[in-house]
Design a protein around this motif. Structure first.
Motif, short mmCIF file in Angstrom:
data_model
loop_
_atom_site.label_atom_id
_atom_site.label_comp_id
_atom_site.label_asym_id
_atom_site.label_seq_id
_atom_site.Cartn_x
_atom_site.Cartn_y
_atom_site.Cartn_z
N PHE A 1 -1.70 35.44 8.23
CA PHE A 1 -2.35 34.59 9.23
C PHE A 1 -1.33 33.53 9.65
CE2 PHE A 1 -6.04 32.91 11.32
CZ PHE A 1 -6.96 33.95 11.25
N SER A 2 -1.48 33.01 10.86
CA SER A 2 -0.57 31.95 11.29
C SER A 2 -1.30 30.94 12.17
CB SER A 2 0.62 32.54 12.05
OG SER A 2 0.19 33.18 13.24
N HIS A 3 -0.71 29.77 12.25
CA HIS A 3 -1.21 28.69 13.09
C HIS A 3 0.00 28.12 13.83
CE1 HIS A 3 -2.25 24.41 13.88
NE2 HIS A 3 -3.34 25.00 14.36
N VAL A 4 -0.12 28.03 15.15
CA VAL A 4 0.99 27.54 15.97
C VAL A 4 0.50 26.36 16.80
CG1 VAL A 4 2.65 28.11 17.79
CG2 VAL A 4 2.03 29.82 16.09
N GLY A 5 1.33 25.33 16.86
CA GLY A 5 1.02 24.16 17.69
C GLY A 5 -0.04 23.30 17.06
N GLY A 6 -0.61 22.48 17.89
CA GLY A 6 -1.62 21.55 17.41
C GLY A 6 -0.97 20.39 16.68
N THR A 7 -1.75 19.38 16.45
CA THR A 7 -1.29 18.20 15.72
C THR A 7 -2.34 17.82 14.70
OG1 THR A 7 -2.30 16.72 17.34
CG2 THR A 7 0.02 17.30 17.69
N SER B 1 0.69 16.41 10.70
CA SER B 1 2.00 16.56 11.34
C SER B 1 1.89 16.60 12.86
CB SER B 1 2.65 17.85 10.84
OG SER B 1 3.89 18.07 11.46
N GLY B 2 2.96 16.19 13.51
CA GLY B 2 3.06 16.30 14.96
C GLY B 2 3.17 17.75 15.40
N ASP B 3 3.71 18.61 14.54
CA ASP B 3 3.72 20.06 14.77
C ASP B 3 3.07 20.69 13.55
OD1 ASP B 3 4.11 22.74 15.26
OD2 ASP B 3 6.28 22.68 15.13
N ALA B 4 1.83 21.08 13.68
CA ALA B 4 1.04 21.55 12.54
C ALA B 4 1.12 23.07 12.38
CB ALA B 4 -0.40 21.09 12.71
N PHE C 1 0.86 -1.18 0.00
CA PHE C 1 0.00 0.00 0.00
C PHE C 1 0.89 1.22 0.00
CE2 PHE C 1 0.52 -1.33 4.38
CZ PHE C 1 0.91 -0.17 5.02
N ASP C 2 0.32 2.36 -0.39
CA ASP C 2 1.06 3.62 -0.45
C ASP C 2 0.59 4.54 0.66
OD1 ASP C 2 2.44 2.85 -2.75
OD2 ASP C 2 0.89 3.66 -4.07
N VAL C 3 1.51 5.20 1.30
CA VAL C 3 1.20 6.29 2.21
C VAL C 3 1.62 7.55 1.49
CG1 VAL C 3 1.68 7.38 4.43
CG2 VAL C 3 1.51 4.89 4.27
N THR C 4 0.67 8.42 1.22
CA THR C 4 0.99 9.64 0.48
C THR C 4 1.27 10.77 1.46
OG1 THR C 4 -1.35 10.23 0.35
CG2 THR C 4 -0.43 8.97 -1.48
N ALA C 5 2.13 11.65 1.04
CA ALA C 5 2.46 12.81 1.87
C ALA C 5 1.32 13.82 1.77
CB ALA C 5 3.76 13.44 1.42
N GLY C 6 0.89 14.32 2.91
CA GLY C 6 -0.13 15.36 2.91
C GLY C 6 0.45 16.67 2.41
N THR C 7 -0.41 17.61 2.13
CA THR C 7 0.04 18.88 1.56
C THR C 7 -0.38 20.06 2.44
OG1 THR C 7 -1.99 19.06 0.25
CG2 THR C 7 -0.09 18.01 -0.80
N THR D 1 -10.60 24.69 11.53
CA THR D 1 -10.74 23.30 11.93
C THR D 1 -9.42 22.86 12.53
OG1 THR D 1 -9.99 22.39 9.81
CG2 THR D 1 -12.37 22.78 10.07
N GLY D 2 -9.46 21.86 13.39
CA GLY D 2 -8.24 21.34 14.01
C GLY D 2 -7.94 22.06 15.31
N ASN D 3 -6.83 21.68 15.91
CA ASN D 3 -6.44 22.29 17.18
C ASN D 3 -5.20 23.15 17.00
OD1 ASN D 3 -4.34 20.42 16.97
ND2 ASN D 3 -5.31 18.97 18.34
N GLY D 4 -4.79 23.83 18.04
CA GLY D 4 -3.68 24.78 17.97
C GLY D 4 -4.23 26.19 18.04
N THR D 5 -3.35 27.18 17.85
CA THR D 5 -3.74 28.58 17.95
C THR D 5 -3.69 29.25 16.59
OG1 THR D 5 -2.83 28.65 20.19
CG2 THR D 5 -3.22 30.77 19.10
N PHE D 6 -4.82 29.81 16.16
CA PHE D 6 -4.93 30.53 14.90
C PHE D 6 -4.87 32.02 15.20
CE2 PHE D 6 -7.13 26.50 14.35
CZ PHE D 6 -6.66 26.06 13.12
#
Length: 184
Positions: free
Chosen positions: A145-151, A77-80, A36-42, A118-123
């Motif tokens: 705009f920026s997003h810090v943290g979250g996974t 990602s572990g650091d999104a 199977f293939d695991v594709t890289a997210g974008t 959507t998702g977690n972290g700080t926007f």
């Protein structure tokens, strides 16, 4: 001789029956190769193809919305964390003489707050209100705009405003330039 022949036939028949009755050797395990293939997210940004801000006289401001801009982070990602930035070209009309050119520094940008996330972290918006508007440049990007943290995956949408400070010596015409959003 007859007894010997019967004995030989009997032994041969018994041997033949013994061979036919022997069970086959079973395969207790077997393997299957699985692939199977695991594709890289974008990490992508989507902005409107065009915006018409209306009209204004020399020495005034022309303000309007660019339309919804969306960052989609599907890298899981572990650091999104990510940062979106914005630049502008000069705006020109006619042949682009000095009086037919509005410099990028006369173009101010403000992101405003997120309209959806959507998702977690700080926007965090780059410029929360029109009072925070920053002049654009065609060399040095401004944080939109920026997003810090979250996974994991996340997204943010905002509806940026743009303010054109029309110079006093600007000639009449339809001015065109490019505002570019990037994300990294």
């Amino acid at each position: 001789m007859r007894l010997a022949r019967m004995l030989v036939i009997g032994v041969a028949a018994t041997a033949a029956v013994g061979l036919a009755a022997a069970p086959a050797v079973a395969a207790p395990t077997d393997t299957t190769t699985v692939t199977f293939d695991v594709t890289a997210g974008t990490l992508d940004i989507d902005a409107p193809a065009s915006a018409d801000l209306g009209a204004g006289a020399p020495g005034t401001t022309i303000a309007g919305s660019l339309g919804a801009v969306t960052v989609t982070d599907a890298r899981a990602s572990g650091d999104a964390s990510w940062e979106a930035s914005v630049t502008s070209t000069v705006f020109t009309t006619g042949t682009g003489t000095p009086s037919q050119t509005i410099l990028a520094t006369e173009v101010e940008y403000w992101s405003g707050p997120a309209t959806a996330t959507t998702g977690n972290g700080t926007f965090t918006p780059g410029q929360a209100t029109s009072d925070d508007a920053e002049p654009l440049d065609n060399v040095t990007p401004v944080v939109a705009f920026s997003h810090v943290g979250g996974t994991g995956n996340n997204s943010a949408t905002w509806n940026p405003g743009i303010i054109i400070n029309v110079p006093l010596d600007a000639e009449a015409g339809t001015y065109t330039g490019t505002v570019t959003h990037s994300v990294a």
